[in-house]
Design a protein around this motif. Structure first.
Motif, PDB file in Angstrom:
ATOM      1  N   MET A   1       0.855  -1.183   0.000  1.00 36.71           N
ATOM      2  CA  MET A   1       0.000   0.000   0.000  1.00 36.71           C
ATOM      3  C   MET A   1       0.897   1.241   0.000  1.00 36.71           C
ATOM      4  O   MET A   1       1.767   1.392   0.867  1.00 36.71           O
ATOM      5  N   VAL A   2       0.675   2.117  -0.960  1.00 31.94           N
ATOM      6  CA  VAL A   2       1.520   3.294  -1.146  1.00 31.94           C
ATOM      7  C   VAL A   2       0.676   4.547  -0.961  1.00 31.94           C
ATOM      8  O   VAL A   2      -0.372   4.705  -1.595  1.00 31.94           O
ATOM      9  N   ILE A   3       1.153   5.433  -0.084  1.00 28.86           N
ATOM     10  CA  ILE A   3       0.445   6.671   0.234  1.00 28.86           C
ATOM     11  C   ILE A   3       1.153   7.843  -0.435  1.00 28.86           C
ATOM     12  O   ILE A   3       2.375   7.966  -0.372  1.00 28.86           O
ATOM     13  N   SER A   4       0.382   8.730  -1.046  1.00 25.12           N
ATOM     14  CA  SER A   4       0.970   9.846  -1.795  1.00 25.12           C
ATOM     15  C   SER A   4       1.330  11.043  -0.916  1.00 25.12           C
ATOM     16  O   SER A   4       2.083  11.917  -1.345  1.00 25.12           O
ATOM     17  N   ILE A   5       0.809  11.089   0.315  1.00 26.03           N
ATOM     18  CA  ILE A   5       1.045  12.234   1.200  1.00 26.03           C
ATOM     19  C   ILE A   5       2.195  11.909   2.153  1.00 26.03           C
ATOM     20  O   ILE A   5       2.101  10.977   2.953  1.00 26.03           O
ATOM     21  N   SER A   6       3.261  12.681   2.086  1.00 27.88           N
ATOM     22  CA  SER A   6       4.477  12.369   2.847  1.00 27.88           C
ATOM     23  C   SER A   6       4.242  12.378   4.357  1.00 27.88           C
ATOM     24  O   SER A   6       4.808  11.563   5.086  1.00 27.88           O
ATOM     25  N   SER A   7       3.420  13.309   4.845  1.00 27.72           N
ATOM     26  CA  SER A   7       3.180  13.383   6.285  1.00 27.72           C
ATOM     27  C   SER A   7       2.471  12.135   6.798  1.00 27.72           C
ATOM     28  O   SER A   7       2.696  11.694   7.929  1.00 27.72           O
ATOM     29  N   ARG A   8       1.631  11.539   5.984  1.00 26.18           N
ATOM     30  CA  ARG A   8       0.963  10.290   6.375  1.00 26.18           C
ATOM     31  C   ARG A   8       1.964   9.135   6.383  1.00 26.18           C
ATOM     32  O   ARG A   8       1.961   8.290   7.266  1.00 26.18           O
ATOM     33  N   ARG A   9       2.818   9.112   5.356  1.00 26.26           N
ATOM     34  CA  ARG A   9       3.813   8.041   5.275  1.00 26.26           C
ATOM     35  C   ARG A   9       4.738   8.054   6.482  1.00 26.26           C
ATOM     36  O   ARG A   9       5.218   7.005   6.919  1.00 26.26           O
ATOM     37  N   ALA A  10       4.979   9.232   7.045  1.00 22.81           N
ATOM     38  CA  ALA A  10       5.890   9.362   8.177  1.00 22.81           C
ATOM     39  C   ALA A  10       5.197   9.125   9.518  1.00 22.81           C
ATOM     40  O   ALA A  10       5.867   9.098  10.555  1.00 22.81           O
ATOM     41  N   ASN A  11       3.892   8.957   9.518  1.00 25.16           N
ATOM     42  CA  ASN A  11       3.120   8.771  10.745  1.00 25.16           C
ATOM     43  C   ASN A  11       3.239   7.318  11.208  1.00 25.16           C
ATOM     44  O   ASN A  11       2.809   6.409  10.500  1.00 25.16           O
ATOM     45  N   PRO A  12       3.825   7.057  12.392  1.00 24.46           N
ATOM     46  CA  PRO A  12       4.004   5.671  12.854  1.00 24.46           C
ATOM     47  C   PRO A  12       2.698   4.896  12.944  1.00 24.46           C
ATOM     48  O   PRO A  12       2.662   3.685  12.655  1.00 24.46           O
TER      49      PRO A  12
ATOM     50  N   LYS B   1     -17.278  12.997   1.188  1.00 19.45           N
ATOM     51  CA  LYS B   1     -16.250  13.688   0.391  1.00 19.45           C
ATOM     52  C   LYS B   1     -14.865  13.428   0.963  1.00 19.45           C
ATOM     53  O   LYS B   1     -13.891  13.240   0.225  1.00 19.45           O
ATOM     54  N   GLU B   2     -14.768  13.388   2.296  1.00 23.55           N
ATOM     55  CA  GLU B   2     -13.493  13.043   2.932  1.00 23.55           C
ATOM     56  C   GLU B   2     -13.054  11.651   2.524  1.00 23.55           C
ATOM     57  O   GLU B   2     -11.871  11.405   2.248  1.00 23.55           O
ATOM     58  N   VAL B   3     -13.994  10.704   2.519  1.00 29.18           N
ATOM     59  CA  VAL B   3     -13.670   9.340   2.102  1.00 29.18           C
ATOM     60  C   VAL B   3     -13.085   9.356   0.699  1.00 29.18           C
ATOM     61  O   VAL B   3     -12.054   8.720   0.434  1.00 29.18           O
ATOM     62  N   GLN B   4     -13.718  10.069  -0.218  1.00 24.44           N
ATOM     63  CA  GLN B   4     -13.215  10.158  -1.586  1.00 24.44           C
ATOM     64  C   GLN B   4     -11.799  10.739  -1.626  1.00 24.44           C
ATOM     65  O   GLN B   4     -10.931  10.234  -2.345  1.00 24.44           O
ATOM     66  N   ASP B   5     -11.572  11.808  -0.854  1.00 27.55           N
ATOM     67  CA  ASP B   5     -10.256  12.446  -0.843  1.00 27.55           C
ATOM     68  C   ASP B   5      -9.184  11.483  -0.350  1.00 27.55           C
ATOM     69  O   ASP B   5      -8.092  11.398  -0.935  1.00 27.55           O
ATOM     70  N   TYR B   6      -9.480  10.767   0.736  1.00 26.75           N
ATOM     71  CA  TYR B   6      -8.483   9.843   1.283  1.00 26.75           C
ATOM     72  C   TYR B   6      -8.269   8.637   0.370  1.00 26.75           C
ATOM     73  O   TYR B   6      -7.151   8.121   0.272  1.00 26.75           O
ATOM     74  N   LEU B   7      -9.327   8.201  -0.298  1.00 30.24           N
ATOM     75  CA  LEU B   7      -9.169   7.096  -1.250  1.00 30.24           C
ATOM     76  C   LEU B   7      -8.215   7.476  -2.377  1.00 30.24           C
ATOM     77  O   LEU B   7      -7.479   6.627  -2.890  1.00 30.24           O
ATOM     78  N   SER B   8      -8.217   8.743  -2.744  1.00 30.37           N
ATOM     79  CA  SER B   8      -7.347   9.194  -3.833  1.00 30.37           C
ATOM     80  C   SER B   8      -5.878   9.209  -3.422  1.00 30.37           C
ATOM     81  O   SER B   8      -4.990   9.307  -4.284  1.00 30.37           O
ATOM     82  N   GLU B   9      -5.614   9.125  -2.113  1.00 26.75           N
ATOM     83  CA  GLU B   9      -4.231   9.163  -1.616  1.00 26.75           C
ATOM     84  C   GLU B   9      -3.555   7.802  -1.615  1.00 26.75           C
ATOM     85  O   GLU B   9      -2.335   7.721  -1.531  1.00 26.75           O
ATOM     86  N   VAL B  10      -4.347   6.732  -1.673  1.00 24.70           N
ATOM     87  CA  VAL B  10      -3.783   5.394  -1.465  1.00 24.70           C
ATOM     88  C   VAL B  10      -3.901   4.548  -2.728  1.00 24.70           C
ATOM     89  O   VAL B  10      -4.932   4.527  -3.395  1.00 24.70           O
ATOM     90  N   SER B  11      -2.810   3.892  -3.055  1.00 23.74           N
ATOM     91  CA  SER B  11      -2.779   2.943  -4.175  1.00 23.74           C
ATOM     92  C   SER B  11      -2.306   1.595  -3.645  1.00 23.74           C
ATOM     93  O   SER B  11      -1.493   1.529  -2.722  1.00 23.74           O
ATOM     94  N   ILE B  12      -2.807   0.552  -4.241  1.00 21.92           N
ATOM     95  CA  ILE B  12      -2.402  -0.800  -3.856  1.00 21.92           C
ATOM     96  C   ILE B  12      -1.736  -1.456  -5.062  1.00 21.92           C
ATOM     97  O   ILE B  12      -2.305  -1.520  -6.154  1.00 21.92           O
ATOM     98  N   TYR B  13      -0.527  -1.953  -4.841  1.00 17.52           N
ATOM     99  CA  TYR B  13       0.216  -2.646  -5.866  1.00 17.52           C
ATOM    100  C   TYR B  13       0.382  -4.099  -5.457  1.00 17.52           C
ATOM    101  O   TYR B  13       0.766  -4.396  -4.328  1.00 17.52           O
ATOM    102  N   GLU B  14       0.085  -4.985  -6.395  1.00 17.89           N
ATOM    103  CA  GLU B  14       0.210  -6.405  -6.124  1.00 17.89           C
ATOM    104  C   GLU B  14       1.603  -6.897  -6.478  1.00 17.89           C
ATOM    105  O   GLU B  14       2.164  -6.498  -7.517  1.00 17.89           O
ATOM    106  N   GLU B  15       2.139  -7.734  -5.610  1.00 16.39           N
ATOM    107  CA  GLU B  15       3.455  -8.304  -5.870  1.00 16.39           C
ATOM    108  C   GLU B  15       3.348  -9.291  -7.065  1.00 16.39           C
ATOM    109  O   GLU B  15       2.371 -10.028  -7.167  1.00 16.39           O
ATOM    110  N   PRO B  16       4.317  -9.301  -7.956  1.00 16.00           N
ATOM    111  CA  PRO B  16       4.275 -10.215  -9.128  1.00 16.00           C
ATOM    112  C   PRO B  16       4.392 -11.664  -8.684  1.00 16.00           C
ATOM    113  O   PRO B  16       4.875 -11.974  -7.612  1.00 16.00           O
TER     114      PRO B  16
END
Length: 218
Positions: free
Chosen positions: A22-33, A203-218
Motif C-alpha cells: 500500500m503506497v500513500i501519496s502524502i508524505s506526512s501520512r507516510r511518516a506517521n508511525p 467527500k473526505e472518504v473520496q479524498d483519502y481514497l485518492s491518496e492510497v494505491s495498492i500494488y500487487e506483488e508479481p
C-alpha cells in the motif's frame, strides 16, 4: 494499482491471493508511525483475513483502501485533538480522573480505536483467529486494521442486501455508501435518503481514497 470491480462473495478465492504493497501519496501520512503500523497490518495479515472472512483478492484490496480512508475520517490518522482527548492522550489529570469515573461499567457500546468501532467483540466472535481483538486493545493500530476489515466485510454485505432500496448506488459511489453503513446510517439508505454527493464525510472518504494505491506483488 488494484482493480475496483468487486461485489462481495461468501466463497474465498485464495487461489487468486497476491501480496500487496500500500503506497500513500502524502508524505506526512507516510511518516506517521500509526499509519505505518496500520498499513503494515493490512499487508501482512491479508491472507489470514481472506481465509477467515471469505473475501476474494480484489474484494480485500478494495476494502483495504476504504479502511485507510476511514482511518483518516474517524481520527485524522490518529492526530485529531478530539481523538486524543477521547483516548486520554491529551487530557489533564483532573479531567482524566473524572472521565474514568463516567466510563465505568459496560463500555462495549463506546467507539474505540483510531477507526472508532463500536462493540468490536460482536464482529470478532465470528472469527476465532481474531477473538483476541477487543475493546481493551483496539487502540493498537495493528489490531484496529484487522478489526476494521472485519467490520467493513459485514458492512459491504449489508450494502449488497439493501442496495435495491436506493436507486442511486453505482460502481462509482458504493465505497461512500459502505461508509454510510459503517457510520450507522443504514436507515438513510433503506429510506432512499442517503446522499453521499452532498455529505462532507463522504467527500473526505473520496479524498483519502485518492491518496492510497495498492500494488500487487508479481
Amino acid at each position: 494499482p488494484c482493480s475496483k470491480d468487486y461485489y462481495y462473495s461468501p466463497i474465498p478465492s485464495l487461489d487468486q491471493y497476491k501480496d500487496i504493497k500500500m503506497v500513500i501519496s502524502i508524505s506526512s501520512r507516510r511518516a506517521n508511525p500509526l499509519v505505518q503500523n496500520y498499513l503494515s497490518s493490512l499487508e501482512k495479515n491479508k491472507f489470514e483475513i481472506m481465509q477467515a472472512s471469505g473475501l476474494s483478492n480484489s474484494e480485500y484490496n478494495n476494502l483495504a483502501q476504504i479502511a485507510y480512508a476511514i482511518l483518516g475520517v474517524e481520527s485524522g490518522f490518529g492526530t485529531e485533538r478530539r481523538y486524543k482527548i477521547k483516548t486520554h492522550k491529551w487530557m489533564p489529570d483532573i479531567v482524566l480522573k473524572g472521565a474514568k469515573q463516567l466510563l465505568r461499567g459496560d463500555q462495549s457500546a463506546l467507539s474505540r480505536g483510531p477507526t472508532q468501532i463500536k462493540n468490536i467483540s460482536s464482529f470478532t466472535q465470528n472469527y476465532p483467529e481474531f477473538k483476541y481483538i477487543n475493546e481493551k486493545n483496539l487502540e493498537q493500530p495493528e489490531n484496529a486494521a484487522i478489526a476494521t476489515m472485519l467490520v467493513l466485510k459485514e458492512m459491504s454485505q449489508q450494502l449488497q442486501r439493501i442496495k435495491g432500496k436506493h436507486g442511486n448506488i453505482f460502481e462509482t459511489n458504493k465505497d461512500e455508501f459502505i461508509y454510510y453503513i459503517y457510520n450507522g446510517s443504514t436507515s438513510q439508505i433503506k429510506g432512499g435518503l442517503a446522499t453521499p454527493e452532498s455529505s462532507l464525510r463522504a467527500k473526505e472518504v473520496q479524498d483519502y481514497l485518492s491518496e492510497v494505491s495498492i500494488y500487487e506483488e508479481p
